[in-house]
Scaffold this motif. Sequence first.
Motif, short mmCIF file in Angstrom:
data_model
loop_
_atom_site.label_atom_id
_atom_site.label_comp_id
_atom_site.label_asym_id
_atom_site.label_seq_id
_atom_site.Cartn_x
_atom_site.Cartn_y
_atom_site.Cartn_z
N LEU A 122 -1.96 -2.97 -2.84
CA LEU A 122 -1.99 -2.58 -1.43
C LEU A 122 -2.84 -3.54 -0.62
O LEU A 122 -2.60 -3.76 0.55
CB LEU A 122 -2.55 -1.17 -1.28
N SER A 125 -2.38 4.76 6.26
CA SER A 125 -2.46 5.34 4.91
C SER A 125 -1.10 5.87 4.48
O SER A 125 -0.69 5.68 3.34
CB SER A 125 -3.46 6.49 4.87
N ILE A 126 -0.42 6.53 5.41
CA ILE A 126 0.88 7.10 5.05
C ILE A 126 1.86 5.99 4.68
O ILE A 126 2.57 6.08 3.69
CB ILE A 126 1.42 7.98 6.19
N SER A 138 2.87 -3.00 -7.54
CA SER A 138 3.00 -1.58 -7.21
C SER A 138 4.00 -0.88 -8.12
O SER A 138 3.95 0.33 -8.30
CB SER A 138 3.40 -1.41 -5.75
N GLU A 153 1.15 3.16 3.46
CA GLU A 153 0.79 2.61 2.15
C GLU A 153 1.36 3.46 1.03
O GLU A 153 1.88 2.94 0.04
CB GLU A 153 -0.72 2.53 2.03
N VAL A 154 1.26 4.77 1.19
CA VAL A 154 1.81 5.65 0.15
C VAL A 154 3.32 5.47 0.07
O VAL A 154 3.90 5.42 -1.01
CB VAL A 154 1.46 7.12 0.43
N MET A 155 3.95 5.34 1.25
CA MET A 155 5.41 5.16 1.26
C MET A 155 5.79 3.90 0.50
O MET A 155 6.75 3.87 -0.26
CB MET A 155 5.92 5.08 2.70
N LYS A 156 5.01 2.84 0.71
CA LYS A 156 5.28 1.59 0.00
C LYS A 156 5.21 1.81 -1.50
O LYS A 156 6.05 1.35 -2.25
CB LYS A 156 4.23 0.53 0.40
N GLN A 157 4.18 2.56 -1.92
CA GLN A 157 3.99 2.80 -3.34
C GLN A 157 5.15 3.58 -3.94
O GLN A 157 5.52 3.38 -5.08
CB GLN A 157 2.72 3.62 -3.53
N ARG A 158 5.68 4.50 -3.16
CA ARG A 158 6.73 5.35 -3.71
C ARG A 158 8.10 4.78 -3.41
O ARG A 158 9.11 5.44 -3.62
CB ARG A 158 6.59 6.77 -3.19
N MET A 194 -5.49 4.92 11.50
CA MET A 194 -5.80 4.88 10.07
C MET A 194 -4.88 5.80 9.28
O MET A 194 -4.44 5.48 8.19
CB MET A 194 -7.26 5.27 9.86
N GLU A 195 -4.62 6.97 9.87
CA GLU A 195 -3.75 7.94 9.18
C GLU A 195 -2.36 7.33 8.97
O GLU A 195 -1.79 7.43 7.89
CB GLU A 195 -3.60 9.22 10.02
N ILE A 196 -1.85 6.71 10.03
CA ILE A 196 -0.50 6.15 9.94
C ILE A 196 -0.46 5.05 8.90
O ILE A 196 0.46 4.97 8.08
CB ILE A 196 -0.06 5.63 11.32
N ARG A 240 -7.16 -0.37 -4.68
CA ARG A 240 -6.14 -0.86 -3.75
C ARG A 240 -5.70 -2.28 -4.10
O ARG A 240 -4.55 -2.64 -3.94
CB ARG A 240 -6.65 -0.80 -2.32
N MET A 268 -3.98 8.44 -4.08
CA MET A 268 -5.11 8.51 -3.15
C MET A 268 -5.81 9.83 -3.23
O MET A 268 -5.28 10.82 -3.71
CB MET A 268 -4.58 8.37 -1.73
N TYR A 279 -1.38 12.97 2.63
CA TYR A 279 -0.60 11.78 2.94
C TYR A 279 0.56 11.59 2.00
O TYR A 279 1.49 10.87 2.27
CB TYR A 279 -1.44 10.52 2.78
N GLN A 280 0.42 12.19 0.82
CA GLN A 280 1.31 11.79 -0.26
C GLN A 280 2.41 12.78 -0.51
O GLN A 280 3.16 12.66 -1.45
CB GLN A 280 0.48 11.59 -1.53
N ARG A 337 0.35 2.57 -10.36
CA ARG A 337 0.52 3.60 -9.36
C ARG A 337 -0.87 4.12 -8.96
O ARG A 337 -1.69 4.41 -9.82
CB ARG A 337 1.35 4.73 -9.97
N PHE A 392 5.77 14.32 0.73
CA PHE A 392 6.87 14.09 1.66
C PHE A 392 7.96 15.14 1.56
O PHE A 392 8.72 15.33 2.48
CB PHE A 392 7.53 12.74 1.39
N ILE A 400 11.21 12.05 -5.39
CA ILE A 400 11.30 11.04 -4.35
C ILE A 400 11.33 9.67 -5.02
O ILE A 400 10.43 9.32 -5.79
CB ILE A 400 10.13 11.17 -3.36
#
Lengths: 206, 499, 228
Positions: free
Chosen positions: B321, C140-141, B342, C143-148, C136-138, B316, B349, B354-355, B346, B357, B367
């Motif tokens: 992150l 994490s999501i 970032s 964080e992934v959005m930031k990455q993408r 925590m779930e929110i 992280r 997780m 979560y990943q 990459r 979309f 995306i």
Amino acid sequence: MRKKFLGIRDVVTIAIFTAAIMMIGSALSKVFGVLSFLTAGGAILVSGAVISFLTAPLFLLMVLKVGKHGAIFLHSILYGFIFLLAGLPHMVIFYALVGLIGEAMMMPRGSGYRHVFRSGLACSVFLSVKSLHPAAILWIIGNYNPQGVHGYTAAQIAKMMDIYFNPITVGLIFVLTFVGSAIGSFAGARLLRRHFVKSGILQINE
Amino acid sequence: MTNKRADPMIQLKNIYVRSRQEVPIINNFSLSVASGELVVLSGPSGSGKSTIIRLINGLAYMDEALVIEGTAEMNGQSIEAMASWERSERVGSVFQDPRSQFFTSVVGDELAFYCENFGMRPETIKKRVHQAAIEQKLMTLLDHRIMTLSSGEKQKVAIAAVRVARQTIYVLDEPSSNLNLAATLQLADLLGKWKAAGHTIVLAEHRLHYLSDLLDRMIYVRAGQAMRSFSKEELVMLPAEQLAESGLRQTRFIWRASNNRRTMPQNIHQVSINQLSINGWSVGETLLHDLTFSIRSGEVVMLTGSNGIGKTSLARVLCGLSGKSEGTIMIDGRPVPRRKRSQQIRYVMQEADYQLFGQSVWDELFIGIKEDDVQVPRAQQLLRELDLWALRDRHPSTLSGGEKQRVTLAAALMSAAPIIILDEPTSGLDWHSLEKAAECLKREAGKGRIFLVITHDYELISQAGTRLIHLRDRVISDDFLLDENSSARVLALLTQDEP
Amino acid sequence: MSKPLILDPRTKLGVVLVIGFLIFGSTVTQLLLLFSVTALYGFLNGVRRSLPIYVLILLLYFLSDYFASETRNILFVSLAFFSYFIVCFLPALLAGEVLVRTPAGQLMSALTAWHLPKTIIVAFSVSLRFVPIAGMEIRSIHEVMKQRGVAFFSRTGWLHPWRVFECALVPLMIRLLKISDELTASAITRGAEAPIRRTSVHEIKFHFCDYAVILLLLILTFVLLVRR
């Protein structure tokens, strides 16, 4: 096939969605709390609308997924219970009432649950009534708590009460939240169709 | 009945399962398990193993999305006709992901949940909880909060919470996928004890190495059918190639270091970490101390170490992150500030959900990326390489765990980031997918990418790794290149982790 | 530090109920009395970290109130206005904090003792346990959005709000559905549907301190109501 009463699966689903909605609501309320300090209360007007907009899709999914009477009421009661734990017991009464209103929206002809439009409407009404709650509480406090150690503040508070809690403001909050949650439900329904109905996770009646 | 022995404990006959959309899941599956037997169901992911487990514990019958035909009996009684609580008295179920199985926040309360549901008296509950806790060596953890436990400990709690019911049949669905090697070996130990006590056990599992000494039979499941049944002896004798061909993981630890180690490309990228310290949640807590290492293009570095040692925290920090760190991170010789990282690093997780979309696998790859003449062929190639081509129009949420993991990998490979960190990318993968993923990593590394892979998976290390960094006691304790002779050293490192 | 009192969860619930309604219609002096009583109650029950914050809020109110009457500056007036509302709720928040610190298992046992249906108990326990996890779930999501590159406060965020809306909600919905499935499976295979009245491993009983707290609470209520 479909059982009439809420089973364990439904209860768990409702509980989990309630927790998530609660979490989003409280996180955003904190943000708006700070904002309303900065905008002298202006943010309060839209906070309900924004929160409802974001939580409406979750609410819609919960209602459609469970698809049985009692879902909204249980959700509402759980919401109230969590507030009770935070020290606000009167919330339970308020939320029980709101829950009943929500359920009543779903009553006619029994097919309300699983019907997207009906659920969306119930969701909007539910969320907008719900959004009045903080205002209602503040209004009671403001009007019935003899306040202010110094006379000037007391007078000011009374004046500000008039600004923030006159019927027009409260009506405005209600309407804004209704619009917010209606848009949220609409967007949510689109989301559900794209992602959940097509893949067979969710069955709904149009 | 063709059974020679006494009445079978579990008897599935000509089972067909399909979804409401008429997608077949199980096709004419029959299985009979005798009392005291340990049967493993293995096969490619998405083959229907989990559904069979869910038939035995009755969950499939409660799923409105499934249509089930055929008879399933337990001890001569129809499973479908039993009430769910009657089933729970006889069958103990252990699931894949222990994190989402808990109802309370304290270990002791969680163990009591079953007994409370059956209205037992407090003294009885305490006795049962005590016994289950002793069996799982949880006595010291009884009043701990579940959130603070490691995944190995969580799995033990999940097992103990089922065990308090003292069933005689146990079904386990990929119980090892979130465990490290040490914890997996403990699980094997436990299964051995249960078997010695005469319990009937059915597992769905990819990892066979820890089961090969225990099992009585392994059923190879493919496309919802029992393709073949192997006895322990037959399974152990199977050559590794034949296992691999069937998409099965290995039955013992075989080191395949020889093929294409370090096909170093021209030196394109380099990430250097200098005196990096990773801080924990509480003030003044340091998880990792003064890390200094550098990785060059072409390397696939495996990062190992106990749970909670800070591997994920390191990842992280590297990808920006988290800012809980001191020290410098340089990419291609220039220090890169946190906000910029970032784009270059990459991080994928562990949890695939979560990943995802997009509304289809194809959509998922695009995306944040334009669908143009360069990217479309790349996506097509990646999907083919990772065996996802046939799934390209499916919604990601309808995929199996292993398939989702591959989609997140594909999405990460689509990005332009030269450095990719993967967190346990193979926990739910069968052999075939693992091999495909490993090949993909090696190929992409050959093109100049840098991979840092957090893993406990010996098979992945052996398939794809070129170098291993092991974290221990807040520092890098081992950092070496993997070659033909590294097998023993890797195994030693993996088994000395805390479970 | 002395050990916190061990109270029956029902007592704590009672305190929340009474205090929660007493805060309405109280004058500032009465609120101060309520605050000091609940602060002591909270302190004895192990609420220590957040007490200074509450005291600070109280001070903030008095300060801004003072400056508001002295300077008549709008900033202080609105500060006083808002902090006044928070001050009104402080006693209730304190009582609530004591209740929230009760381990969920004991709370459940209180509900069990009141013969609530099993489904309600399970629902309550699940939502209680799940509130922090949902957070925590929110996170994490996001964080992934930031990455993408689809985070709320990014360029894409402003240009394609629908995309962001979708990217934030879909994974969350899928996670929530999946967690409900898994939790349901775990509940069903552990006898949650058994038609037997639930018991609890925690034996809850009223002790001396429970009676003492209830007595004091009654006296407080009486005094406050008489003075109105």
